[in-house]
Write a protein that holds these residues in place. Structure first.
Motif, PDB file in Angstrom:
ATOM      1  N   ALA A  38      75.334  52.100  82.218  1.00 40.95           N
ATOM      2  CA  ALA A  38      76.570  52.168  83.020  1.00 40.95           C
ATOM      3  C   ALA A  38      77.619  53.081  82.385  1.00 40.95           C
ATOM      4  O   ALA A  38      78.588  53.472  83.044  1.00 40.95           O
ATOM      5  N   TYR A  39      77.431  53.407  81.106  1.00 42.93           N
ATOM      6  CA  TYR A  39      78.434  54.209  80.390  1.00 42.93           C
ATOM      7  C   TYR A  39      77.954  55.635  80.098  1.00 42.93           C
ATOM      8  O   TYR A  39      78.572  56.351  79.324  1.00 42.93           O
ATOM      9  N   ALA A  40      76.860  56.022  80.734  1.00 46.24           N
ATOM     10  CA  ALA A  40      76.219  57.310  80.420  1.00 46.24           C
ATOM     11  C   ALA A  40      77.175  58.494  80.484  1.00 46.24           C
ATOM     12  O   ALA A  40      77.090  59.414  79.665  1.00 46.24           O
ATOM     13  N   ASP A  41      78.088  58.488  81.446  1.00 41.53           N
ATOM     14  CA  ASP A  41      78.946  59.658  81.669  1.00 41.53           C
ATOM     15  C   ASP A  41      80.410  59.439  81.297  1.00 41.53           C
ATOM     16  O   ASP A  41      81.279  60.222  81.669  1.00 41.53           O
ATOM     17  N   VAL A  42      80.658  58.377  80.533  1.00 41.90           N
ATOM     18  CA  VAL A  42      82.019  58.128  80.025  1.00 41.90           C
ATOM     19  C   VAL A  42      82.152  58.925  78.728  1.00 41.90           C
ATOM     20  O   VAL A  42      81.157  59.142  78.033  1.00 41.90           O
ATOM     21  N   LYS A  43      83.355  59.365  78.384  1.00 39.92           N
ATOM     22  CA  LYS A  43      83.500  60.039  77.088  1.00 39.92           C
ATOM     23  C   LYS A  43      83.233  59.030  75.975  1.00 39.92           C
ATOM     24  O   LYS A  43      83.748  57.913  76.011  1.00 39.92           O
ATOM     25  N   THR A  44      82.451  59.432  74.993  1.00 46.36           N
ATOM     26  CA  THR A  44      82.074  58.535  73.902  1.00 46.36           C
ATOM     27  C   THR A  44      83.295  57.926  73.214  1.00 46.36           C
ATOM     28  O   THR A  44      83.292  56.753  72.840  1.00 46.36           O
ATOM     29  N   VAL A  45      84.334  58.715  73.084  1.00 44.51           N
ATOM     30  CA  VAL A  45      85.552  58.265  72.404  1.00 44.51           C
ATOM     31  C   VAL A  45      86.164  57.027  73.091  1.00 44.51           C
ATOM     32  O   VAL A  45      86.847  56.231  72.468  1.00 44.51           O
ATOM     33  N   GLU A  46      85.855  56.851  74.367  1.00 44.45           N
ATOM     34  CA  GLU A  46      86.425  55.726  75.128  1.00 44.45           C
ATOM     35  C   GLU A  46      85.594  54.446  75.041  1.00 44.45           C
ATOM     36  O   GLU A  46      85.997  53.402  75.548  1.00 44.45           O
ATOM     37  N   LEU A  47      84.420  54.522  74.425  1.00 42.05           N
ATOM     38  CA  LEU A  47      83.558  53.334  74.320  1.00 42.05           C
ATOM     39  C   LEU A  47      84.123  52.327  73.322  1.00 42.05           C
ATOM     40  O   LEU A  47      84.811  52.699  72.375  1.00 42.05           O
ATOM     41  N   SER A  48      83.768  51.059  73.516  1.00 39.76           N
ATOM     42  CA  SER A  48      84.147  50.025  72.544  1.00 39.76           C
ATOM     43  C   SER A  48      83.331  50.245  71.263  1.00 39.76           C
ATOM     44  O   SER A  48      82.315  50.940  71.270  1.00 39.76           O
ATOM     45  N   TYR A  49      83.771  49.599  70.191  1.00 40.38           N
ATOM     46  CA  TYR A  49      83.097  49.743  68.898  1.00 40.38           C
ATOM     47  C   TYR A  49      81.620  49.327  68.990  1.00 40.38           C
ATOM     48  O   TYR A  49      80.732  50.043  68.530  1.00 40.38           O
TER      49      TYR A  49
END
Length: 256
Positions: free
Chosen positions: A142-153
């Motif tokens: 579900a997070y494939a195209d989100v910027k990595t910097v915005e992911l949770s730890y």
């Protein structure tokens, strides 16, 4: 001669820093197809030992064997080609690219081809499909195209595991995979490591005894640069010296 079922073996592995012996004569044997954890109180030598095995440091003395071949003096790139892959720390993931781009880059590393030189759209498409599969494996579809910097730890650590898996390691080396995580993320990453261990060997440095107790086949406990105890969780947790070594630390309780 090394034993055929041991994928990684050390003999008398020693590392000194200015007269201080951080790792002292360690004989470690990692059995093929298992999850092996290296634990111990702070200052036990876990990180130094791990850095020796991943070639970030050179031993003062002793030998390292991978798959029956001596790799003591081999360069990090040479052992990576043989299938020994250390999980990338978060800093090694490109924060402003998406997870799918990060994994696609990792997929190309074994091919020795730089990302921007791809001309074939078919190749790009098949790599992207494989990258999406790997992201699915670690729960990040579900997070494939989100910027990595915005992911949770926790999700960043899962991405790290996906980029490591992209290099198809025979032996996967994980450095404190649950460090800095809350319970929910710890449980998720523990389940993930258990899942991706099928068909490969995992050696990890970890401080979370509860996490180690649930998935490690073998636990090696280090203290002051030497092996204090070794075995499965039942054996290690019943050892009076291990209990003593852990007293007064955050892991004072060895129970679940």
């Amino acid at each position: 001669m090394t034993h055929a079922n041991m994928i990684l073996e050390t003999r008398g592995l020693t590392r000194e820093f200015n007269g201080f012996t951080a790792v002292n004569g360690i004989d470690l044997r990692v059995r093929r197809g298992t999850i092996h954890a290296l634990i111990g109180p702070n200052g036990a030598g876990k990180t130094t030992c791990f850095n020796l095995l991943t070639k970030f440091l050179t031993p003062t003395s002793g030998q390292i064997f991978f798959d029956g071949r001596e790799i003591t003096r081999a360069a990090p790139a040479a052992i990576a080609r043989q299938g020994v892959v250390r999980s990338f720390q978060i800093s090694a993931v490109f924060p402003h690219l998406t997870p799918v781009d990060n994994v696609t880059i990792a997929l190309q590393r074994p091919l020795g081809v730089s990302y921007r030189f791809w001309k074939s759209s078919t190749m790009v498409r098949s790599l992207r499909e494989r990258a999406l599969e790997l992201l699915g494996d670690v729960g990040l579809a579900a997070y494939a195209d989100v910027k990595t910097v915005e992911l949770s730890y926790g999700h960043k650590r899962a991405l790290e595991i996906a980029t490591t898996l992209a290099m198809d390691p025979v032996l996967m080396l994980l450095d404190e995979p649950t460090q800095g995580m809350g319970h929910e993320d710890v449980d998720r990453v523990t389940a993930l490591i258990d899942k991706v261990s099928k068909g490969r060997t995992i050696l990890m440095v970890e401080h979370n005894m509860k996490m180690v107790s649930s998935i490690a086949d073998t636990i090696t406990v280090l203290q002051r640069g030497e092996i204090l105890a070794e075995g499965d969780y039942a054996v290690v947790s019943a050892n009076p010296q291990v209990k003593e070594a852990y007293m007064g630390t955050e892991d004072a309780s060895l129970a679940h």
